[in-house]
Design a protein around this motif. Structure first.
Motif, PDB file in Angstrom:
ATOM      1  N   TRP A 112       9.652  -6.039 -11.025  1.00 56.55           N
ATOM      2  CA  TRP A 112       9.424  -6.483  -9.635  1.00 56.55           C
ATOM      3  C   TRP A 112      10.260  -5.643  -8.660  1.00 56.55           C
ATOM      4  N   TRP A 114      10.548  -6.273  -4.395  1.00 49.96           N
ATOM      5  CA  TRP A 114       9.919  -6.928  -3.251  1.00 49.96           C
ATOM      6  C   TRP A 114      10.812  -6.908  -2.020  1.00 49.96           C
ATOM      7  N   MET A 132      -2.384   0.310  -3.078  1.00 49.12           N
ATOM      8  CA  MET A 132      -1.692  -0.640  -3.949  1.00 49.12           C
ATOM      9  C   MET A 132      -1.692  -0.120  -5.393  1.00 49.12           C
ATOM     10  N   SER A 184       0.520  -6.112  -8.131  1.00 49.21           N
ATOM     11  CA  SER A 184       1.191  -5.917  -6.849  1.00 49.21           C
ATOM     12  C   SER A 184       0.432  -6.684  -5.764  1.00 49.21           C
ATOM     13  N   GLY A 192       5.816  -5.113  -5.311  1.00 46.26           N
ATOM     14  CA  GLY A 192       5.289  -4.251  -6.350  1.00 46.26           C
ATOM     15  C   GLY A 192       5.594  -4.881  -7.691  1.00 46.26           C
ATOM     16  N   ASP A 216       4.544  -5.055 -12.051  1.00 41.19           N
ATOM     17  CA  ASP A 216       3.818  -4.552 -13.210  1.00 41.19           C
ATOM     18  C   ASP A 216       4.635  -4.836 -14.467  1.00 41.19           C
ATOM     19  N   ILE A 256       5.874   1.164  -8.293  1.00 37.53           N
ATOM     20  CA  ILE A 256       5.801  -0.096  -7.546  1.00 37.53           C
ATOM     21  C   ILE A 256       6.939  -0.207  -6.534  1.00 37.53           C
ATOM     22  N   TRP A 294       6.045   2.091  -3.511  1.00 36.23           N
ATOM     23  CA  TRP A 294       4.983   1.493  -2.681  1.00 36.23           C
ATOM     24  C   TRP A 294       5.544   0.371  -1.823  1.00 36.23           C
ATOM     25  N   ALA A 295       6.311  -0.528  -2.419  1.00 36.80           N
ATOM     26  CA  ALA A 295       6.838  -1.668  -1.672  1.00 36.80           C
ATOM     27  C   ALA A 295       7.807  -1.220  -0.582  1.00 36.80           C
TER      28      ALA A 295
END
Length: 453
Positions: free
Chosen positions: A314, A316, A339, A344, A378, A380, A389, A392-393
């Motif tokens: 995670w 976030w 995404m 996500s 993000g 996974d 992830i 991206w976040a």
């Protein structure tokens, strides 16, 4: 580094897991598998006096303390390298007074425990949307969920608490007893002590009309523009949040939608008789799926648990939004397309209605003027995707900075000390003064930390 915890096992009544124990790796594992910490020991306390003994032991031996209830903390702040984890999971008793419509909940209970127990009396408490979340962390940070518009935040339904302080003393706090402490724990996190018991106001709701309404991602701009205008005009009884999601690959979703990236409206209304507001929400646009139906509250409030089990990676970030501008929507659309993994997500929770009618200074939670709570996560299961992830976040969150309120939501945050002051907004200075009163040595610092001042 080897840290001695000699004598801890006899200092507390509950089970103690030390380095080298056969169950150490299982005991130290966190919900967010991206976080890998090695505490000196984990003490599974069984009551307030046990927590007090653990706090005394840590103070006497110079150990940092982390408090773990459900263990969902995204930044891994329920654990600490070479320190002592006080784990409350053995303290999960729940007592309901149906006549008074209150529930007394120990600090190690999970949201699903609370909802299942209160449901037996036709009652509920407004909490978060994942049942495996701990009551303690969710409540102390604020508590956003399906019923925020109808009944306020979780802290708005907190009537009192039992707290073990930094010196090991045990106090009760509410509007009359230790009122500064009671004010501070409603949004100020775990900075002021270990909350071993909460007393909540309950509401007479047992069934909801609830579920997702899913749209093609190409309709996301229209959905977001409609959503920002529609929600503030609706009665409090309609809970509604917007989400960027991938359709989970299993029932109850039809196979042709599995893993399809969609824009979602997630709707909640108490009772089984559809309101005009819910009917209007369901009638917007041309949805791919309308999944709204009658559900018991505990079923609805645990509907996402299977998608997000313990052990995923995670990253976030959470923010507060007062105005959802066209420019902000353009950013959302850009990152919707990119995404990186199917788990996500991005959520915009509606936190107007009842939650907004509490003043910014009435509790420590200082963002009552916000209309939405935003979280970008993000997620996974594969450690190989941790970088993707995270990037991206972070990138998504950074791109939205011009369009969100300064600060952020402590419950949707990683371990980012430079963001902490903003999480508490205009209430930070008062919180720092109360911290000086109750924890002058900053014993409870493994958190979104407020320094004594």
């Amino acid at each position: 580094m080897s840290v001695s915890v000699e004598g801890l096992a006899t200092a507390v009544k509950g089970r103690v897991v030390e380095r080298g124990s056969s169950d150490y790796d299982d005991a130290r594992a966190l919900y967010n598998a991206m976080i890998d910490k090695h505490p000196a020991a984990i003490a599974y306390c069984v009551d307030e006096s046990d927590v007090a003994a653990a706090v005394h032991y840590a103070n006497e031996h110079g150990l940092r303390i982390a408090i773990r209830s459900g263990g969902h903390n995204g930044g891994g702040l329920g654990s600490v390298d070479d320190g002592l984890v006080i784990d409350l999971s053995a303290m999960k008793a729940i007592t309901v007074d149906a006549d008074a419509r209150t529930a007394r909940v120990q600090g190690g209970a999970l949201l699903k425990d609370v909802l299942e127990t209160t449901h037996q009396y036709g009652l509920t408490v407004p909490v978060g949307i994942i049942g495996t979340t701990g009551v303690g962390g969710l409540t102390l940070g604020g508590g956003i969920g399906h019923f925020s518009r109808a009944f306020g935040l979780t802290i708005d339904n907190l009537l009192g608490a039992t707290v073990v302080l930094a010196d090991g003393s045990i106090v009760e706090c509410d509007a009359d007893r230790e009122p500064d402490l009671f004010w501070a724990i409603r949004g100020g996190g775990g900075n002021f002590g270990v909350v071993t018991s909460f007393t909540f106001r309950c509401h007479p709701v047992s069934t909801v009309l609830a579920g997702p309404v899913l749209y093609d991602l190409g309709d996301a701009a229209d959905v977001l523009r409609w959503y920002r205008e529609f929600v503030p005009a609706q009665p409090d009884g309609l809970g509604i949040w917007y989400g960027l999601v991938c359709v989970p690959p299993g029932p109850p979703f039809p196979e042709e939608l599995h893993l399809r990236k969609v824009a979602a409206l997630v709707l909640t209304q108490a009772g089984e008789e559809e309101s005009e507001a819910l009917r209007a929400a369901r009638s917007f646009g041309k949805p791919l799926l309308d999944g709204v139906g009658p559900l018991p509250v505990p079923v609805w409030n645990t509907a996402f648990d299977g998608v997000y089990p313990k052990g995923d990676q995670w990253y976030w970030r959470g923010d507060f939004v007062e105005e959802l501008s066209d420019a902000a929507i353009d950013v959302h659309l850009q990152y919707h397309e990119s995404m990186p993994t199917w788990k996500s997500t991005m959520h915009l929770y509606s936190i107007d209605g009842a939650a907004s009618r509490v003043g910014n200074e009435e509790t420590a939670w200082a963002y009552r003027h916000a209309k939405w709570g935003q979280v970008i996560a993000g997620v996974d299961p594969d450690p190989a995707n941790a970088g993707a992830i995270t990037d991206w976040a972070r990138s998504y969150s950074d791109a939205l900075k011009p369009y969100v309120l300064a600060g952020g939501y402590s419950n949707f945050a990683m371990d980012e000390p430079d963001r902490v002051r903003g999480m508490y907004g205009t209430n930070y200075e008062r919180l720092a003064r109360i911290k000086s009163q109750y924890d002058p040595d900053n014993v409870f610092r493994v958190n979104q930390n407020i320094k004594p001042g």
